[in-house]
Design a protein around this motif. Structure first.
Motif, short mmCIF file in Angstrom:
data_model
loop_
_atom_site.label_atom_id
_atom_site.label_comp_id
_atom_site.label_asym_id
_atom_site.label_seq_id
_atom_site.Cartn_x
_atom_site.Cartn_y
_atom_site.Cartn_z
N THR A 215 11.04 -8.17 1.34
CA THR A 215 10.22 -9.31 0.82
C THR A 215 10.11 -10.39 1.74
OG1 THR A 215 10.64 -8.75 -1.49
CG2 THR A 215 10.21 -11.22 -1.12
N PRO A 216 8.98 -10.79 2.25
CA PRO A 216 8.86 -11.97 3.22
C PRO A 216 9.29 -13.18 2.62
CG PRO A 216 6.71 -11.12 2.39
CD PRO A 216 7.44 -10.33 1.53
N LEU A 217 9.26 -14.00 3.58
CA LEU A 217 9.89 -15.65 3.11
C LEU A 217 8.80 -16.41 2.22
CD1 LEU A 217 12.34 -17.47 3.89
CD2 LEU A 217 11.18 -18.06 5.85
N ILE A 218 7.64 -15.99 2.62
CA ILE A 218 6.57 -16.77 1.74
C ILE A 218 6.82 -16.72 0.24
CG2 ILE A 218 4.94 -15.12 1.91
CD1 ILE A 218 2.82 -17.42 1.88
N GLU A 219 7.20 -15.36 -0.36
CA GLU A 219 7.44 -15.16 -1.57
C GLU A 219 8.75 -15.89 -1.91
OE1 GLU A 219 6.82 -10.78 -2.59
OE2 GLU A 219 5.34 -10.62 -0.87
N TYR B 230 10.14 -18.55 -1.06
CA TYR B 230 9.64 -19.77 -1.55
C TYR B 230 9.16 -20.25 -2.52
CZ TYR B 230 11.74 -21.71 2.86
OH TYR B 230 12.53 -22.12 3.85
N VAL B 231 8.24 -19.12 -2.94
CA VAL B 231 7.42 -19.01 -4.28
C VAL B 231 8.69 -18.86 -5.40
CG1 VAL B 231 5.83 -18.00 -5.90
CG2 VAL B 231 5.30 -18.49 -3.43
N VAL B 232 9.52 -18.17 -5.20
CA VAL B 232 10.53 -18.01 -6.21
C VAL B 232 11.37 -19.24 -6.47
CG1 VAL B 232 12.57 -16.47 -6.87
CG2 VAL B 232 10.57 -15.29 -6.09
N TYR B 233 11.82 -19.76 -5.11
CA TYR B 233 12.62 -20.89 -5.00
C TYR B 233 12.05 -21.93 -5.93
CZ TYR B 233 15.84 -24.60 -3.91
OH TYR B 233 16.82 -25.64 -3.73
N VAL C 253 17.75 -20.18 1.35
CA VAL C 253 16.81 -19.19 1.21
C VAL C 253 16.40 -18.19 2.37
CG1 VAL C 253 14.26 -19.41 0.29
CG2 VAL C 253 15.63 -21.25 -0.10
N GLY D 140 8.11 -24.87 -2.83
CA GLY D 140 9.34 -24.28 -2.41
C GLY D 140 9.98 -24.76 -1.37
N MET D 141 9.23 -24.70 -0.37
CA MET D 141 9.83 -25.31 0.98
C MET D 141 10.42 -26.58 0.96
SD MET D 141 7.65 -24.08 4.31
CE MET D 141 8.99 -24.84 5.18
N ASP E 257 2.19 -22.82 -3.84
CA ASP E 257 3.51 -22.64 -4.50
C ASP E 257 4.69 -22.52 -3.38
OD1 ASP E 257 2.51 -22.64 -6.96
OD2 ASP E 257 2.54 -20.35 -7.51
N ALA E 258 4.25 -21.88 -2.29
CA ALA E 258 5.36 -21.84 -1.17
C ALA E 258 5.64 -22.94 -0.74
CB ALA E 258 4.86 -20.78 -0.34
N GLY F 147 8.32 -8.84 8.89
CA GLY F 147 8.32 -9.24 7.35
C GLY F 147 8.93 -8.29 6.62
N LEU G 59 3.32 -11.11 6.31
CA LEU G 59 3.45 -10.77 5.05
C LEU G 59 4.52 -9.80 4.81
CD1 LEU G 59 -0.35 -11.02 3.64
CD2 LEU G 59 1.53 -12.72 3.13
N LEU H 248 6.14 -11.09 -5.02
CA LEU H 248 7.01 -12.13 -6.00
C LEU H 248 6.14 -13.40 -6.11
CD1 LEU H 248 10.68 -11.36 -4.95
CD2 LEU H 248 9.49 -11.17 -7.30
N ILE H 249 4.96 -13.51 -6.49
CA ILE H 249 4.17 -14.64 -6.52
C ILE H 249 3.46 -14.88 -7.88
CG2 ILE H 249 3.04 -14.10 -3.92
CD1 ILE H 249 0.64 -12.92 -5.46
N GLU I 251 5.40 -16.77 7.68
CA GLU I 251 6.47 -17.63 7.63
C GLU I 251 7.75 -17.01 8.16
OE1 GLU I 251 4.49 -17.10 5.30
OE2 GLU I 251 3.53 -18.91 5.27
#
Lengths: 332, 332
Positions: B264-268, B270-273, B292, A18-19, A14-15, A262, A299, A4-5, A58
């Motif tokens: 799905t890891p957190l980094i993704e 946050y990208v979605v968020y 999140v 989001g953060m 991007d992340a 992850g 990841l 999901l990128i 993360e």
């Protein structure tokens, strides 16, 4: 590559966006330098706590920025050390006169870049910097990216405990000494059921057969001790805990951390936790505190790691102290 | 099947042992009935809040047991409703005279079994039970296991908000009314990049090509709206948010929840968020709070869901109230 990128080259920025959008009450992000700052940094009179490393782990480290933990975290590209410029910006941004502690995982790039940054800020701005290098992975000595032991799960516990000490207003010399004692008291070992794919690469970092797993793996997919056939959680737990217990003496007062890599869901981490707890009980080692979840990920790798920290009363008190970050939060 | 488990038939009981061992300060587990109880249940004078459902969605629901959220959660087999006996034990175990609210996700088995349990405890013990059925998934009407809309992400937000109201000592009629208002105000939609494998089955629940994803999927892998080629997170976010906005009017004050499906890891996430937040900003909808992370998982499925809850001032105040559970914790 199923992720999901957006563009693979934009994942980190991007992340970070989001953060910042998700946690405006806790964080602000210096997007140019890719540094996550505690919203109210610098905090007057407080030792600044800075960490950082490659992205892809993360919530470590950006998710541990906030009251009672880190003041700033530098985000490198995925599985790549941040550069000294980022660490300088982070250090200068959290400095309020009481000095700064760098928490560095033992990977050659991270160690070198944090060292360079510390020298530069000392020379240019007179900021006093102390450094702790976390090296708690018992799996291998020397590895693909590391001289000596790799820095893994103890980092999460150390950032919490040392962050609480800094929050109390303790001086740099004490905070740095505590950090070294926590590193000395922690040992970890991890394993993977699957590989992971760095977005910019687009293909899995390594390959692992349908019926095998890797014991002692590093958090970037670095080779571990051995590949073995799949085994029940009970045996996996023993393969991780026994090398830790063989490396250090443990008694009551342990913080037991079962970390997800992850791609492994929480239900499996609790299955592993039950087995780890059973081994420790049999060995006569009492667990004082626990942490179960994906706190230092690789990841979407499926797998887990176990960290055992022999905590003294001071460390337990600081563990229990309030913390308000996106990734760890309690007591306030 | 690559999982950190022992015998596939022991996954739920092993995980419950792990949960109890990891969180002895918060929980106790009735292993015979597979109910996770708040350690100090029943709490005198407080409406008891009970939820539950199939396992495999951790931390939901057992990880949401604790002060300010659930008093008990019934754990079914993986992706299988708990039985009425479990719900009776949970209801009786949290009852202190002020009545009990059942929070039920809209799946036929869960609804039927909770209904039966409510009738039995009323008849046998005179316990007054109110029920809220959560049905917030806009993806499909009627599905593999459901008449009407499925109950998904709003459940997490509802358990937090309603749990806080019960903690304040509010009577059952008010707590139940609030629960219905929260359900009315929440909408969700999810997607998957990969399938997941129920341990007892040993093979993936469904199959999905290397280049496709499923939009509108249910949390047990039930079919969604459509299969489409992989797309950037920006487009995925739009595919999830637009049907939600088409279904209900939103204004400022939204709780925005980006949930990870387990793999799905957190980094993704946050990208979605970041992408979800951008769509809402463009639509003139202000986000008041966010969440999140992997809070309602589907085993190791890779994917995410988005939930938007139109919260009023009371809901926001209750959202901010202290909560002390393994899965959600703040303010205390």
């Amino acid at each position: 590559m199923k992720k999901l990128i957006n563009d693979p080259s934009d994942v980190v920025s991007d992340a970070l966006r989001g953060m910042e959008l998700a946690h405006p009450d806790l964080l602000r992000v210096d997007h140019e330098n890719r540094v996550v700052f505690r919203r109210d940094a610098p905090v007057q009179g407080k030792v600044g706590i800075v960490s950082g490393g490659g992205s892809g782990h993360e919530p470590m480290h950006g998710g541990f920025v906030g009251r009672g933990m880190l003041d700033a975290a530098c985000a490198g590209e995925v599985f790549t050390s941040p550069v000294p410029d980022q660490m300088q910006a982070a250090t200068a941004g959290v400095y309020s006169g009481a000095g700064v502690l760098h928490i560095v995982k033992n990977y050659t790039g991270d160690v070198m870049n944090f060292e360079m940054a510390a020298e530069l800020v000392a020379a240019e701005s007179g900021i006093e910097v102390a450094t702790v290098v976390v090296d708690d992975d018992v799996a291998v000595t020397d590895s693909l990216y590391t001289a000596g032991r790799r820095g893994v799960g103890t980092t999460v516990l150390l950032e919490k405990i040392v962050g609480a000490a800094a929050e109390e207003g303790r001086p740099l010399i004490e905070v740095a000494d505590l950090a070294k004692r926590v590193d000395d008291a922690g040992r970890s070992m991890g394993m993977a059921l699957t590989s992971c794919t760095v977005p910019a690469a687009g293909t899995p970092t390594f390959s692992l057969g349908e019926d095998e797993m890797e014991i002692g793996i590093g958090i970037h997919g670095e080779p571990g001790r051995r590949r073995v056939p799949l085994a029940p959680a009970r045996e996996v737990a023993a393969m991780l805990v026994e090398p830790i217990l063989a490396d250090r003496r443990y008694t009551d007062g342990v913080i037991c951390f079962v970390n997800g890599m992850g791609g492994t869901p929480l239900i499996e981490l609790y299955v592993v936790y039950a087995e780890v707890a059973a081994i420790l009980e049999k060995a006569g080692i009492g667990i004082a505190r626990s942490l179960v979840g994906p706190y230092m990920t690789s990841l979407e790798m499926a797998g887990c790691s176990v960290t055992l920290l022999q905590a003294d009363d001071e460390m337990l008190r600081l563990w229990d102290a309030p913390v308000v970050t996106p990734g760890l939060r309690w007591g306030a």
